[in-house]
Structures are given as structure tokens and as C-alpha cells.
Motif scaffolding. Sequence first.
Motif, PDB file in Angstrom:
ATOM      1  N   UNK A   1      17.681  29.740 -26.774  1.00 37.54           N
ATOM      2  CA  UNK A   1      16.475  29.047 -27.236  1.00 37.54           C
ATOM      3  C   UNK A   1      16.599  28.716 -28.723  1.00 37.54           C
ATOM      4  N   UNK A   2      17.086  29.680 -29.506  1.00 37.62           N
ATOM      5  CA  UNK A   2      17.219  29.446 -30.950  1.00 37.62           C
ATOM      6  C   UNK A   2      18.237  28.350 -31.237  1.00 37.62           C
ATOM      7  N   UNK A   3      19.294  28.272 -30.435  1.00 38.72           N
ATOM      8  CA  UNK A   3      20.311  27.238 -30.658  1.00 38.72           C
ATOM      9  C   UNK A   3      19.792  25.859 -30.244  1.00 38.72           C
TER      10      UNK A   3
ATOM     11  N   UNK B   1      25.287  27.407 -23.564  1.00 35.39           N
ATOM     12  CA  UNK B   1      24.265  28.282 -23.001  1.00 35.39           C
ATOM     13  C   UNK B   1      22.911  27.592 -22.992  1.00 35.39           C
ATOM     14  N   UNK B   2      22.786  26.508 -23.749  1.00 39.14           N
ATOM     15  CA  UNK B   2      21.540  25.739 -23.782  1.00 39.14           C
ATOM     16  C   UNK B   2      21.187  25.163 -22.413  1.00 39.14           C
ATOM     17  N   UNK B   3      22.186  24.924 -21.564  1.00 43.33           N
ATOM     18  CA  UNK B   3      21.918  24.312 -20.264  1.00 43.33           C
ATOM     19  C   UNK B   3      21.237  25.283 -19.298  1.00 43.33           C
ATOM     20  N   UNK B   4      21.389  26.573 -19.537  1.00 48.36           N
ATOM     21  CA  UNK B   4      20.731  27.556 -18.685  1.00 48.36           C
ATOM     22  C   UNK B   4      21.340  27.647 -17.297  1.00 48.36           C
TER      23      UNK B   4
ATOM     24  N   UNK C   1      17.920  20.681 -32.154  1.00 47.04           N
ATOM     25  CA  UNK C   1      16.871  19.666 -32.259  1.00 47.04           C
ATOM     26  C   UNK C   1      16.511  19.405 -33.717  1.00 47.04           C
ATOM     27  N   UNK C   2      16.484  20.470 -34.519  1.00 45.71           N
ATOM     28  CA  UNK C   2      16.201  20.328 -35.944  1.00 45.71           C
ATOM     29  C   UNK C   2      17.270  19.470 -36.622  1.00 45.71           C
ATOM     30  N   UNK C   3      18.535  19.778 -36.344  1.00 48.49           N
ATOM     31  CA  UNK C   3      19.623  19.005 -36.945  1.00 48.49           C
ATOM     32  C   UNK C   3      19.545  17.536 -36.527  1.00 48.49           C
ATOM     33  N   UNK C   4      19.220  17.301 -35.253  1.00 48.72           N
ATOM     34  CA  UNK C   4      19.060  15.912 -34.793  1.00 48.72           C
ATOM     35  C   UNK C   4      17.917  15.225 -35.537  1.00 48.72           C
ATOM     36  N   UNK C   5      16.812  15.948 -35.702  1.00 49.16           N
ATOM     37  CA  UNK C   5      15.666  15.375 -36.414  1.00 49.16           C
ATOM     38  C   UNK C   5      16.060  14.945 -37.827  1.00 49.16           C
ATOM     39  N   UNK C   6      16.889  15.757 -38.495  1.00 47.45           N
ATOM     40  CA  UNK C   6      17.319  15.406 -39.844  1.00 47.45           C
ATOM     41  C   UNK C   6      18.208  14.163 -39.836  1.00 47.45           C
TER      42      UNK C   6
END
Length: 305
Positions: free
Chosen positions: A134-136, A108-111, A141-146
Motif C-alpha cells: 500500500x505504501x509503495x 507486490x502492488x498488483x496483489x 502515485x505521488x511520484x506520478x503526480x509530481x
Amino acid sequence: MKQIFVTGATGFAGRHFRDLLDTLPDWRMHGASHDLDLRDGAGVQRAVAALPAVPDAVLHLAAQSNVPQAFADPQATFDINFFGTLRLLQALRAAGFRGRFLFVGSADAYGLVPERELPIGEDHALRPRNPYSVSKVAAEALAYQWSQTEGFDVVLARPFNHIGPGQDERFAVASFARQVAEIALGRREPRIETGDIDVTRDFTDVRDVVRAYVALLQHGESGRVYNIGSGRETRLREILGRLIEFGGVQTEIVSAPGRLRPAEQRRMCADTHRIRDRTGWQPRYGLDQTLIDILEYWKEKLTNE
């Protein structure tokens, strides 16, 4: 034996993941309790600290995934999906976790994707259109940042529509199957209410989806995103027609205005070359078998109610 901690272990995919691990002797699952609230930072810390050992892997399935509920309460959706992921990562870091973290996002992130851009690859722009997606995207992005700044081994999954026995009837295919089962059992007038059934979606059996999770835990490349899907698009009208045929019923099909969504994505199809090339995974369940199993699930459930 490898130890894996699973959030959302009592959910639709979580239950099937548990069933799959029962067949894999090298893995032992520790599931977060049903009452674990990702909004409770102290509770998350306690749940991770209470594990018998620091896990070798984590599968993060838990989420608020209902889109209408996300519109009704976007703050709670973000608190669970984004901040809940942050709390989990912090708890794992505090426990000395050094294993693989598989974050399950959503296609659903692809919109809204123009048909000329199908099938959708992982590098496609993300244009989320509801608070859930949006929350996903934010949590992914947060998980990638980690994975980049905290030294975590993170793999990111974007599953497309998955269906199978045990899915909540709020989802279209489960709703169709329940209505067909009710008609077959004489508990409903031969009339099925639907939304727009001329859209297509990329459907995969949930039992194949959880196999993809295992494949990514074992062979995924750290920091990479992987679509999970069948690579085929199927019209909802075809799904409903097959369920009616397998149920042995005759019924009227009625479009219900309340089930129609504005700006509906007309077609959807995943490009799954990345996961297939990396892991060798591919779906095993044919669509007919999946639909028969869903229908049998509803017949059994309704009979036993």
C-alpha cells in the motif's frame, strides 16, 4: 559525465547498481549515506544540498521493504516509503533538480491476481494486500503526480522478484541457499525448512534488474510505468532442487508452519513487453548461473564468519 544520486545505495540492489556504474564511464554515482533517515526532513534536505552538484538523475531505491515488519509497524513503513519519498522530492525541488527521477516500486502492488489474468501487464488493477505494498502504491502515485503538476521527469519501475548474491536471508531463495551452504559445510543437519514451495514466481537476477534501471534512466518514457521481470514463472520447488544439486548435498525438506503465508499467490508472471519494446532491455543471466552465484556467495560468507 552524468551525476546520479541514489537512495538505498547500501542495500541489495543499490550495491549491484554501484558495481554496474563502475563499468559505465559516463556516469558518476553519489549514494546517500547509510545513516540517512527518510523520516528526517531536515536530514534529507541537508543530504541533497551537500551534493557536489545538482544531479542529472536520481534513483530512489530506499524503502522499508519487509512485509512482516510493515504489518508490525505500518506507520513507520508509511513514514519511510510514502512521506520519505515526498521529503526527497521536496528536497530535490529546493535544490533546483531538473533531471530524471526513477521511482522503484514493487510488483507486490498488483496483489492477489487470478491465474487467468497472467501474465500481469502494467495496466492491471492494483490491489495491494499489506502495508508495504500500500505504501509503495501511494508513493508511486505521488511520484506520478509530481510528473504531472511539478514538472518533474519521472519514470516508474515495478520490479518482480529479484535474486542474486548478497540478498538478505529473510527472502526465500537466499534462505534456501544459506541452508544448502550450511549443510555442504557440515554446519547444519541435512534438513531444510521451507514455506509453500509449490508456488511460482517471476525471478530475475538483480544484476539484470539494475541494468533495467539504467535502461529506464536512459530511454524510459516520462510518466510511464514499466514492469521488470523475466517474463517466466518458476516454481520454488525447482529453485530449491537446483540449489541442492549445485550444492552436492542430500537433504530432507520440511514444511515449517511459521513460513506459510495466508492467501498465498499461487502463480506469478510479468508481462515485460513494454520495457523490452521501449529500451531493448532483456535479462542476460540464466537461472542456473544466478543460483550458482548465490550459493557461492553464501559458502564464502559462512566460511569467513
